[in-house]
Design a protein around this motif. Structure first.
Motif, PDB file in Angstrom:
ATOM      1  N   PRO A  65     -28.566 -54.033 -24.560  1.00 12.22           N
ATOM      2  CA  PRO A  65     -28.122 -52.644 -24.445  1.00 12.22           C
ATOM      3  C   PRO A  65     -26.712 -52.589 -23.849  1.00 12.22           C
ATOM      4  O   PRO A  65     -26.288 -53.499 -23.148  1.00 12.22           O
ATOM      5  N   ASP A  66     -26.001 -51.511 -24.167  1.00 16.29           N
ATOM      6  CA  ASP A  66     -24.663 -51.332 -23.606  1.00 16.29           C
ATOM      7  C   ASP A  66     -24.748 -51.258 -22.091  1.00 16.29           C
ATOM      8  O   ASP A  66     -25.689 -50.698 -21.525  1.00 16.29           O
ATOM      9  N   GLU A 120     -29.165 -53.881 -13.894  1.00 15.24           N
ATOM     10  CA  GLU A 120     -28.159 -53.943 -12.823  1.00 15.24           C
ATOM     11  C   GLU A 120     -27.421 -55.286 -12.840  1.00 15.24           C
ATOM     12  O   GLU A 120     -26.228 -55.351 -12.559  1.00 15.24           O
ATOM     13  N   LEU A 121     -28.140 -56.369 -13.146  1.00 10.88           N
ATOM     14  CA  LEU A 121     -27.486 -57.675 -13.250  1.00 10.88           C
ATOM     15  C   LEU A 121     -26.490 -57.677 -14.409  1.00 10.88           C
ATOM     16  O   LEU A 121     -25.383 -58.203 -14.272  1.00 10.88           O
ATOM     17  N   PRO A 134     -28.914 -49.184  -5.040  1.00 13.17           N
ATOM     18  CA  PRO A 134     -29.082 -50.450  -4.337  1.00 13.17           C
ATOM     19  C   PRO A 134     -30.514 -50.976  -4.338  1.00 13.17           C
ATOM     20  O   PRO A 134     -30.738 -52.165  -4.127  1.00 13.17           O
ATOM     21  N   ARG A 135     -31.479 -50.136  -4.615  1.00 13.13           N
ATOM     22  CA  ARG A 135     -32.871 -50.589  -4.637  1.00 13.13           C
ATOM     23  C   ARG A 135     -33.177 -51.405  -5.884  1.00 13.13           C
ATOM     24  O   ARG A 135     -34.175 -52.118  -5.926  1.00 13.13           O
ATOM     25  N   LEU A 136     -32.319 -51.331  -6.892  1.00 21.77           N
ATOM     26  CA  LEU A 136     -32.597 -51.953  -8.181  1.00 21.77           C
ATOM     27  C   LEU A 136     -31.674 -53.133  -8.485  1.00 21.77           C
ATOM     28  O   LEU A 136     -31.558 -53.551  -9.626  1.00 21.77           O
ATOM     29  N   PHE A 137     -31.069 -53.726  -7.454  1.00 23.27           N
ATOM     30  CA  PHE A 137     -29.997 -54.691  -7.691  1.00 23.27           C
ATOM     31  C   PHE A 137     -30.418 -55.962  -8.401  1.00 23.27           C
ATOM     32  O   PHE A 137     -29.575 -56.668  -8.932  1.00 23.27           O
ATOM     33  N   LEU A 138     -31.709 -56.291  -8.482  1.00 23.85           N
ATOM     34  CA  LEU A 138     -32.133 -57.507  -9.176  1.00 23.85           C
ATOM     35  C   LEU A 138     -32.738 -57.236 -10.551  1.00 23.85           C
ATOM     36  O   LEU A 138     -33.195 -58.160 -11.207  1.00 23.85           O
ATOM     37  N   MET A 139     -32.724 -56.001 -10.977  1.00 23.18           N
ATOM     38  CA  MET A 139     -33.234 -55.686 -12.317  1.00 23.18           C
ATOM     39  C   MET A 139     -32.206 -56.109 -13.364  1.00 23.18           C
ATOM     40  O   MET A 139     -31.000 -56.120 -13.105  1.00 23.18           O
ATOM     41  N   ASP A 140     -32.693 -56.475 -14.549  1.00 28.12           N
ATOM     42  CA  ASP A 140     -31.818 -56.951 -15.617  1.00 28.12           C
ATOM     43  C   ASP A 140     -30.665 -55.998 -15.892  1.00 28.12           C
ATOM     44  O   ASP A 140     -29.524 -56.430 -16.076  1.00 28.12           O
ATOM     45  N   PRO A 180     -23.808 -44.415 -11.430  1.00 26.68           N
ATOM     46  CA  PRO A 180     -23.933 -44.770 -10.014  1.00 26.68           C
ATOM     47  C   PRO A 180     -24.844 -45.981  -9.823  1.00 26.68           C
ATOM     48  O   PRO A 180     -25.783 -46.202 -10.586  1.00 26.68           O
ATOM     49  N   PHE A 181     -24.555 -46.745  -8.801  1.00 25.49           N
ATOM     50  CA  PHE A 181     -25.335 -47.934  -8.465  1.00 25.49           C
ATOM     51  C   PHE A 181     -26.498 -47.526  -7.568  1.00 25.49           C
ATOM     52  O   PHE A 181     -26.318 -46.806  -6.597  1.00 25.49           O
TER      53      PHE A 181
END
Length: 154
Positions: free
Chosen positions: A3-4, A21-22, A13-19, A10-11
């Protein structure tokens, strides 16, 4: 197809290890690298350097003492291309190849005084661009970014 990556949302921070966000992080790293190199483009042209020559000289400036083969591998260049570029930089007196203390057959790369002088305007441009980004991010973000980049570069 991936996906694009939306670099403008906005970022969270709770999701920083999800694909997602990576992927966004990779996109931001690539965009940041392009921005730094774009900022240095005018200084590169004034110095009379090709892009690969600048890449080599800047790498030597910030990582002096790497062996020829380590630098070639780090930059992802073929042996003939790297040898030709290093030979040209050496002939122009911009680099020095020093014998490694442990193994005299190996050579480490450092900038000559002329190489330092030639790359200084480029380094100033890179510093200023990074200074603006760091100032906008703030000290806590800079510390976190530094930790992440150090972990990535190990």
């Amino acid at each position: 197809m991936a996906p694009d990556v939306n670099l403008n949302r906005p970022f969270d921070p709770r999701l920083f290890l999800m694909d997602q966000e990576l992927d966004r992080g990779v996109g931001l790293l690539l965009a940041g690298g392009r921005e730094l190199m774009s900022a240095a483009e005018s200084a590169r042209r004034k110095a009379g350097l090709s892009k690969p020559e600048m890449q080599i000289l800047i790498s030597i400036r910030y990582e002096p003492g790497r062996t020829v083969s380590e630098m070639r591998e780090a930059l992802g260049m073929t042996v003939p291309t790297f040898a030709r570029l290093i030979g040209g930089l050496d002939a122009r007196g911009l680099i020095e190849r020093e014998r490694e203390e442990r193994d005299g057959r190996r050579r480490t790369l450092v900038l000559s005084d002329a190489g330092v002088t030639l790359t200084t305007p480029i380094a100033i441009v890179l510093r200023e661009r990074l200074r603006l980004a760091f100032r906008a991010a703030g000290p806590d973000s800079v510390a976190g970014m530094r930790l992440a980049l150090e972990a990535l570069s190990r």
